[in-house]
Motif scaffolding. Structure first.
Motif, PDB file in Angstrom:
ATOM      1  N   ARG A 125      -2.856   4.297   5.985  1.00  0.00           N
ATOM      2  CA  ARG A 125      -4.289   4.560   5.909  1.00  0.00           C
ATOM      3  C   ARG A 125      -4.663   4.867   4.481  1.00  0.00           C
ATOM      4  O   ARG A 125      -3.985   5.607   3.805  1.00  0.00           O
ATOM      5  CB  ARG A 125      -4.647   5.760   6.795  1.00  0.00           C
ATOM      6  N   GLY A 126      -5.723   4.347   4.068  1.00  0.00           N
ATOM      7  CA  GLY A 126      -6.129   4.610   2.700  1.00  0.00           C
ATOM      8  C   GLY A 126      -6.509   3.318   2.024  1.00  0.00           C
ATOM      9  O   GLY A 126      -6.419   2.234   2.614  1.00  0.00           O
ATOM     10  N   PRO A 127      -6.958   3.403   0.815  1.00  0.00           N
ATOM     11  CA  PRO A 127      -7.489   2.213   0.144  1.00  0.00           C
ATOM     12  C   PRO A 127      -6.397   1.218  -0.192  1.00  0.00           C
ATOM     13  O   PRO A 127      -5.262   1.589  -0.494  1.00  0.00           O
ATOM     14  CB  PRO A 127      -8.111   2.803  -1.127  1.00  0.00           C
ATOM     15  N   SER A 184      -2.420   3.972 -17.702  1.00  0.00           N
ATOM     16  CA  SER A 184      -3.055   4.437 -16.471  1.00  0.00           C
ATOM     17  C   SER A 184      -2.843   3.371 -15.426  1.00  0.00           C
ATOM     18  O   SER A 184      -2.833   2.190 -15.726  1.00  0.00           O
ATOM     19  CB  SER A 184      -4.550   4.660 -16.710  1.00  0.00           C
ATOM     20  N   PRO A 185      -2.665   3.727 -14.200  1.00  0.00           N
ATOM     21  CA  PRO A 185      -2.418   2.716 -13.180  1.00  0.00           C
ATOM     22  C   PRO A 185      -3.582   1.767 -12.949  1.00  0.00           C
ATOM     23  O   PRO A 185      -3.388   0.675 -12.442  1.00  0.00           O
ATOM     24  CB  PRO A 185      -2.120   3.540 -11.923  1.00  0.00           C
ATOM     25  N   TYR A 186      -4.793   2.158 -13.333  1.00  0.00           N
ATOM     26  CA  TYR A 186      -5.941   1.305 -13.057  1.00  0.00           C
ATOM     27  C   TYR A 186      -6.077   0.304 -14.196  1.00  0.00           C
ATOM     28  O   TYR A 186      -6.497   0.636 -15.297  1.00  0.00           O
ATOM     29  CB  TYR A 186      -7.215   2.137 -12.909  1.00  0.00           C
ATOM     30  N   LEU A 240      -7.099  -3.117  -5.474  1.00  0.00           N
ATOM     31  CA  LEU A 240      -7.982  -4.239  -5.815  1.00  0.00           C
ATOM     32  C   LEU A 240      -7.365  -5.040  -6.948  1.00  0.00           C
ATOM     33  O   LEU A 240      -6.863  -4.475  -7.914  1.00  0.00           O
ATOM     34  CB  LEU A 240      -9.334  -3.703  -6.292  1.00  0.00           C
ATOM     35  N   ARG A 291       0.851  -1.179   0.000  1.00  0.00           N
ATOM     36  CA  ARG A 291       0.000   0.000   0.000  1.00  0.00           C
ATOM     37  C   ARG A 291       0.885   1.226   0.000  1.00  0.00           C
ATOM     38  O   ARG A 291       2.001   1.190   0.487  1.00  0.00           O
ATOM     39  CB  ARG A 291      -0.868   0.022   1.251  1.00  0.00           C
ATOM     40  N   ASP A 292       0.355   2.309  -0.519  1.00  0.00           N
ATOM     41  CA  ASP A 292       1.128   3.553  -0.519  1.00  0.00           C
ATOM     42  C   ASP A 292       1.372   4.050   0.894  1.00  0.00           C
ATOM     43  O   ASP A 292       2.346   4.715   1.174  1.00  0.00           O
ATOM     44  CB  ASP A 292       0.363   4.635  -1.291  1.00  0.00           C
ATOM     45  N   HIS A 293       0.476   3.756   1.783  1.00  0.00           N
ATOM     46  CA  HIS A 293       0.563   4.305   3.123  1.00  0.00           C
ATOM     47  C   HIS A 293      -0.347   3.496   4.018  1.00  0.00           C
ATOM     48  O   HIS A 293      -1.165   2.715   3.545  1.00  0.00           O
ATOM     49  CB  HIS A 293       0.120   5.776   3.099  1.00  0.00           C
TER      50      HIS A 293
END
Lengths: 569, 777
Positions: free
Chosen positions: A144-146, A185-187, A149, A140-142
């Motif tokens: 807290r946060g999403p 795009s990252p998604y 998926l 995760r980037d950090h």
């Protein structure tokens, strides 16, 4: 193959779901087609009529099925959903839980292992038993946060490519590493591989991984290897054919939004936002498999009018269910927030005005006609005729004489999410700043957290039981207000932190019912604890509960359920 | 051409007294407060914050004044704000019980009725009215003791074009004393941040060359299309003036001696000196002062000598400006003077007006005055030098334009000096008389009316057209010495316009007022374009409920809508405005063209939705739900726009999920100036939360300090009443409570603090019934 004809007993509950939003599809050897949809897993017969729709009532890990996998012999089907993976085997009538997980977005059978793409990473389990679970997290980037998926898998010589909402990754069996190659795009929606080519469809376009080449700018959601190239399903540009050597071409197709592709033999299926389409042979015509159920599974409001059930959805409009048939009502904004039946009229609170539907005619009232705001959150019928409407900036009375904004006579100009007429004729306004009792000519009375009457100021629902007022709130459960001899109100707070949905309270059968984001709850007179009715609806987020003729209808964000008189949720 | 040849170079040689502050005050408001004992004083301006946004050839400036009441009394006061030159007032906001409330433009009489109706209530509204010229007056109450009071003014003004430096944003600072704190932000960038700033100064910031406006600018609204055009005649088609033999000049100076001229008296005297210094021994002059009567130094033209000029200056200095201003009387007087001249002398007659151009007596209509001038002074050039902040340049500009005279509006010594440098060359300038811009039928051009264009003039018109139907060309018509003049102006190619709607509106209102149109027509135009007029006023009420109660419709929604930050836009056409998530059903609005092939929105939880175009909004919309289990953090939504051309635009929108409830520390003290009243204060306690960076800065943890997101604080008092504290400034809430009986024992209060995301925290606090006295600051 008759695998998927499960035994069907007389159900205790009927589920009504929409099978329009297709996540994945797979033709079977026997000519049937499987479609994973937001309304369950559908089996279409060779005539493209739905033979069965499985939902959470049948053991699926959530009604919204996002991924499916089928064994090579067709004897086993795995389905992934919001809460995990379930499996159905030949001869069995009910899905069995294989693994729990959150937000399963992709499945891949790898010999005797099942790869499960979830919220935050990849789980690998024994495909038959679910045992021996191994977890591979995506960073995760950090803290807290999403979490990212997982959306898709593709088998390549270099390992398993994993498409995620945070880019493309490679799993080599021992860990996850970022895949080489730039994506537009990252998604990443989909990744597919054939021979030496690996393609990744993203929000920003389609890229060929390894060569650093953007192949197309379309938002590709699905890829299918065909002879001489690829078939690409896009969001907004329908189907496109990408030749290995040659230009990209549009393929005539009935829908612009293609979300899934599958093939077995000479049968190709395409899932869209409007249902499943099937084609036999390379040049056969696309035929539309029948879509069932309400216009959307995200049901925001219910109203019973005799034998007719009105169903309002979050963003797919209004429908009526009567005589076993669904009918979509036109002329109403698709964002339905509330419903109220007043005589022969149906009042619809929408995000763009208050609509009256009478016979086949609809009339809309906006701010220009006197409402405090166009965004109407709630509506309730008045005993003397007309309705009380709650909007984003206060409440109004709408009667034969016209619209009368209560803000002009002292009512609060707050976002009003719940409205009701009390037994004594006073008007009750549930706002984001507490509950107000409004009587013309009398002082406005406010009940709030500070006054000690509520546990959350955002009131979402109001119901009466005799002289008592039940108040549902967004984050403070349900409170019950009673009034003493000197009209001083006291409160008897209800259950915990339940999030009560707008218009989610009802009083019938000697119980108070609360439609909450965690499920359906009820409290009987004399009981101290609320009962949780697990599995009362196809989805956990229950949005409404109504009763008529003994049947109880329970709505959720994943469809509707009707419980006959002999059964209760 | 009968022009004004004035040698103003003399101005540079003579010592000139400094310009009086009042003559140049602009851009800074003043709050004069009245105490209970009848004394009055000007409150200290503690901070001035200026926030400007440039677009096209104009800027919108937001000026926030923070005044300080050092007394223990609740005061009432009058706030005055002098608008800068050519500025248009478009907004007012005032602090009411700690909250900034935007004013609404209302018909003036209705605003006054509402004001009077509720003035006796607990809270006073605020009424901003036009005080004449470019000064606006706002009644303010209450000004709490030992507390700050904030007033915000918004206006639109044109950029300045400097011949050497190009385009500049100019902010004039004209205050009576040095500023305690000053901050200026231009297009989001802080350009000045000082704890002390000179009272009288001017800030001129260069606009980058790549943002210089083009001669044609355009702006589209839902109702119409506006085109601003800088009119540049092809001067090669206009013959140069003949090299005429210099004839004797007869210069009649009309000096406005009315009360409104008092403010600009020093500048008027300097201008008079400049005019007289431009004469030489061949010329004659006469000075006439007027208000509602005419007073003259001499009853005939006198030859120019130094002594005669000195006597004329003495005469001017001896005057005491007072009374109303009857411009029609002055024109008739000039007509009699002209009629008394011989035909030969009349050819050299020049009338020069010095004053603010605000007729308040006799004929006041612009068009009527122009007609009168044509009748009384046929063929005579009427030059205007407009002075003072209370002036009405429109009347003077019309008078000069109709007669072929020069219009000037000097504000500073530098302006007068520049005037001095140009006036000697006026006779050698090409001139286009009766110049007007003509548009196709169905399009409105303002300012209307004919004017005189000199070669160095900078003239702009604004055209209002039906939506999407901007004209490709306009026609410039006029007269030259050779006869009719006609030139086609190309307007097809345009860049983005700068606040054209209020600027057009200001012209429209001025035109209606100048023509003495029906009051209802003026009001309608004023409300339509959102600009003030003599018949409208800004009204600030205590709450949105109050506006609704008085059936005052809000032009702009006071509730914010969902949006987010556009962080990765690859194009310039579609973007999302920044905002925050409102609880409920967030809605994404994407301003993409209606003919876009597709607009899709992909959410972080895996859902992709197809947006729908809403013509009423001119945007694509989609709404979504945030699951109750969503952890706190920053989330991103991808918006993909496929334009009709096939071009793809990818945007990213951020929203924040916040379930952290605010915490406040509560205290109280005795309220100054109020008997047995507690001042309850709740101060938000800073909380630290980990921050989600916008883009993958993996492994890097950041922490944000949440200070000021609390939106409401309710306090339940011992008697059961609930008091809502007012937001004094971000993070600080205050309210007053007067118990029915004096308190003896410690008191426990229940305090509920709620933030913007409707998270709330309840706490109980026990307070000493005998708190300390009010602290001095």
């Amino acid at each position: 193959m008759t695998l998927l004809l499960a035994l069907v007993l007389a159900p205790a509950v009927e589920a009504f779901t929409s099978t329009a939003d297709v996540r994945a599809c797979r033709p079977l050897a026997d000519g049937r087609v499987l479609a994973a949809t937001a309304g369950g897993l559908v089996v279409y017969g060779p005539d493209l009529e739905p033979e069965r729709v499985w939902t959470s009532f049948d053991g699926l890990p959530g009604t919204d099925v996002k991924a499916i996998e089928v064994s090579a012999d067709g004897a086993t089907v795995w389905a992934g959903g919001e809460y995990g993976v379930s499996v159905l085997r030949l001869g069995e009538s009910r899905w069995k839980e294989l693994a729990t997980a959150r937000s399963v977005g992709a499945l891949l059978l790898d010999e005797d292992r099942l790869l499960i793409g979830t919220d935050g990473g990849l789980d690998v389990v024994d495909a038959r038993t679910g045992a021996g679970r191994q977890r591979f997290d995506l960073p995760r980037d950090h803290a807290r946060g999403p979490r990212p998926l997982v959306t898709s898998f593709a088998r390549t010589p270099g390992g398993i490519q994993v498409g995620t909402s945070r880019g493309l990754w490679t799993w080599d069996g021992s860990g996850m590493r970022p895949a080489a190659g730039v994506v537009p795009s990252p998604y990443v929606h989909v990744v597919a591989s054939a021979g030496s080519r690996t393609l990744a469809g993203t929000v920003g376009g389609l890229a060929e991984i390894g060569r650093g080449r953007v192949v197309a700018t379309a938002e590709v959601r699905a890829l299918l290897r065909i002879e001489g190239g690829w078939l690409a399903g896009t969001m907004g540009e329908g189907l496109r054919r990408l030749a290995d050597a040659g230009p990209e071409q549009a393929v005539p197709f009935p829908s612009r939004y293609v979300t899934a592709l599958g093939r077995h033999g000479d049968t190709t299926c395409a899932g869209t936002t409007e249902g499943t389409f099937v084609r036999r042979g390379a040049d056969g015509a696309w035929r539309h498999a029948r879509v069932t159920g309400p216009p959307s599974n995200d049901v925001s409001a219910l109203a019973l009018d005799g034998e007719r059930l009105w169903v309002g959805t979050f963003d797919r409009g209004l429908a009526a269910y009567e005589g076993g048939r669904w009918r979509v009502v036109s002329g109403v904004d698709e964002r339905v927030n509330g419903l109220a039946v007043e005589g022969a009229r149906l009042w619809v609170a929408t995000a763009r005005g208050l609509v009256t539907v009478e016979r086949e005619t609809s009339t809309v009232r906006h701010e220009a006609e006197g409402l405090p705001a166009d965004d109407v959150h709630a509506v309730a019928a008045l005993r003397g005729g007309g309705v009380l409407a709650g909007t984003a900036r206060g409440a109004a009375l709408v009667r034969a004489g016209g619209v009368e904004s209560l803000v002009k006579t002292g009512a609060p100009a707050e976002a009003t999410w719940a409205v009701a007429e009390g037994p004594d004729g006073s008007l009750w306004l549930g706002t984001t700043n507490g509950l107000y009792r409004y009587r013309a000519g009398a002082a406005l009375v406010r009940f709030s957290v500070a006054s000690g009457h509520l546990r959350d100021n955002w009131v979402t629902s109001i119901a009466f039981e005799g002289a008592a007022v039940w108040v549902g709130t967004y984050a403070g459960g349900v409170s019950r207000l009673t009034f003493g001899a000197r009209n001083a109100a006291s409160a008897d707070p209800g259950p915990g932190d339940a999030h009560v949905n707008p218009a989610g309270l009802g009083v019938f059968d000697g119980r108070v019912w609360a439609a909450t984001m965690s499920g359906l709850m009820s409290l009987a007179r004399g009981e101290e604890a609320w009962r949780i009715h697990a599995g009362a609806a196809p989805g956990r987020d229950v949005t409404a509960v109504v009763t008529a003729g003994g049947s109880v209808w329970v709505a959720s964000r994943d469809g509707l359920a009707r419980w006959p008189a002999a059964f209760r949720p | 051409m009968k022009g004004m040849v004035v040698v103003l170079l003399a101005l540079a040689l003579q010592p000139v007294s400094p310009l009086a502050p009042e003559a140049t005050s602009a851009g800074v408001g003043r709050l004069d407060a009245d105490a209970a004992d009848g004394s009055s004083h000007t409150l200290e301006l503690r901070r001035l914050s200026v926030d400007a946004t440039v677009r096209g050839d104009a800027a919108e400036t937001r000026v926030e004044h923070v005044f300080w009441n050092p007394t223990e009394e609740v005061l009432q006061g009058t706030f005055r704000f002098p608008l800068p030159d050519e500025a248009v007032l478009v907004g007012l906001a005032m602090e009411v019980e700690g909250r900034m409330v935007d004013g609404e433009l209302v018909e003036r009489e209705k605003a006054q009725r509402v004001y009077e109706q509720i003035v006796d209530g607990m809270r006073d509204p605020a009424l901003l009215e036009w005080d004449g010229g470019s000064v606006f007056k706002l009644r303010v109450f209450p000004i709490e003791p030992m507390a700050e009071k904030r007033v915000v003014i918004r206006y639109v003004s044109p950029l300045r074009r400097d011949p050497r430096k190009g385009w500049q944003y100019v902010y004039p600072v004209g205050a009576s004393t040095d500023l305690g704190g000053f901050r200026l932000t231009l297009d989001g960038e802080v350009r000045w941040d000082a704890t002390s700033f000179p009272a009288r100064s001017e800030i001129a910031l260069d606009v980058p060359r790549d943002r210089w406006p083009s001669p044609v600018q355009r702006e589209e609204t839902d109702e119409a299309t506006y085109t601003a055009v800088r009119v540049r005649p092809d001067w090669t088609l206009v013959p140069p003036p003949p090299d005429a033999v210099r004839t004797r000049r007869h210069v009649l100076v009309l000096l406005d001696d009315s009360r409104s001229a008092l403010e600009s008296r020093p500048l008027a005297l300097q201008a008079l000196q400049v005019i007289l210094d431009s004469l030489d021994g061949r010329d004659r002059f006469r000075v006439s002062a007027f208000d509602i009567t005419v007073r003259e130094q001499t009853d005939a033209f006198v030859p120019f000598t130094r002594e005669a000029a000195a006597q004329a200056m003495d005469f001017a200095r001896s005057l005491e400006p007072d009374g109303a201003s009857d411009l029609s009387l002055a024109l008739r007087h000039a007509g009699r003077v002209a009629a008394a001249l011989s035909p030969a002398d009349r050819t050299g007659l020049e009338v020069v007006y010095l004053g603010d151009g605000s007729p308040t007596w006799g004929e006041t209509g612009r068009d009527a005055l122009v007609a009168l001038a044509a009748q009384e002074l046929p063929g005579v050039v009427f030059h205007s030098i407009a002075l003072g902040r209370g002036g009405d340049a429109g009347v003077l500009r019309a008078l000069s334009g109709a007669t072929g005279g020069r219009f000037e509006q000097p504000r500073r010594l530098q302006d007068v000096t520049r005037l001095a440098a140009t006036l000697p060359h006026v006779r050698r300038l090409r001139v286009l008389r009766d110049a007007r811009v003509v548009a196709p039928e169905g399009h409105g051009v303002l300012p209307d009316g004919a004017r005189t264009l000199f070669e160095d003039d900078d003239w702009q018109v604004i055209v209002r057209s039906p939506k999407g139907a901007a004209p490709d060309t306009l026609v410039l018509e006029g007269r030259t010495a050779l006869g009719p003049f006609r030139q086609v102006l190309e307007t097809r190619t345009a860049t983005e316009g700068g606040f054209l709607v209020p600027r057009y509106g200001a012209h429209a209102v001025a035109a209606l007022e100048g023509a003495l149109a029906e009051r209802d027509d003026v009001v309608r135009a004023s409300l339509q374009y959102g600009v003030m007029s003599r018949h409208t006023a800004f009204l600030v009420l205590e709450s949105e409920e109050a506006f609704a109660r008085f059936q005052i419709r809000r032009r702009e929604a006071q509730e914010t809508r969902v949006s987010g930050g556009d962080l990765e836009s690859t194009g310039e056409e579609a973007s999302l405005s920044p905002d925050r998530i409102q609880p409920g059903d967030p809605e994404v609005r994407i301003p993409a063209p209606a003919d876009a092939r597709a607009v899709t929105v992909t959410f972080p939880f895996g859902e992709t939705k197809v947006a729908r175009y809403e013509p009423a909004l001119g945007a694509w919309t989609v709404r979504f739900l945030i699951d109750q289990d969503t952890p706190d953090g920053v989330y991103h939504v991808y918006v993909r726009i496929t334009h009709a051309s096939g071009r793809v635009e990818l945007l990213r929108l951020a929203y924040t999920v916040d379930t952290e409830a605010p915490a406040v520390a509560v205290s109280w003290r005795w309220a100054a100036g109020r008997s047995r009243t507690y001042l309850i204060e709740a101060r938000q306690i800073a909380t630290e939360v980990p921050l989600s960076p916008v883009d993958g800065a993996a492994g890097e943890s950041r922490v944000a300090t949440i200070l000021e997101d609390a939106r409401r604080v309710d306090v339940r008092l011992p008697d059961g009443e609930v008091l809502s504290l007012g937001l004094t400034r971000p993070g600080l809430f205050r309210g007053y409570w007067r118990p029915r009986r004096p308190l003896q024992a410690p008191v426990t209060l229940t305090v509920v603090a709620t933030d913007r995301a409707l998270n709330s925290r309840t706490a109980r606090v026990t307070l000493d019934p005998h708190p300390p006295a009010a602290a001095s600051r």
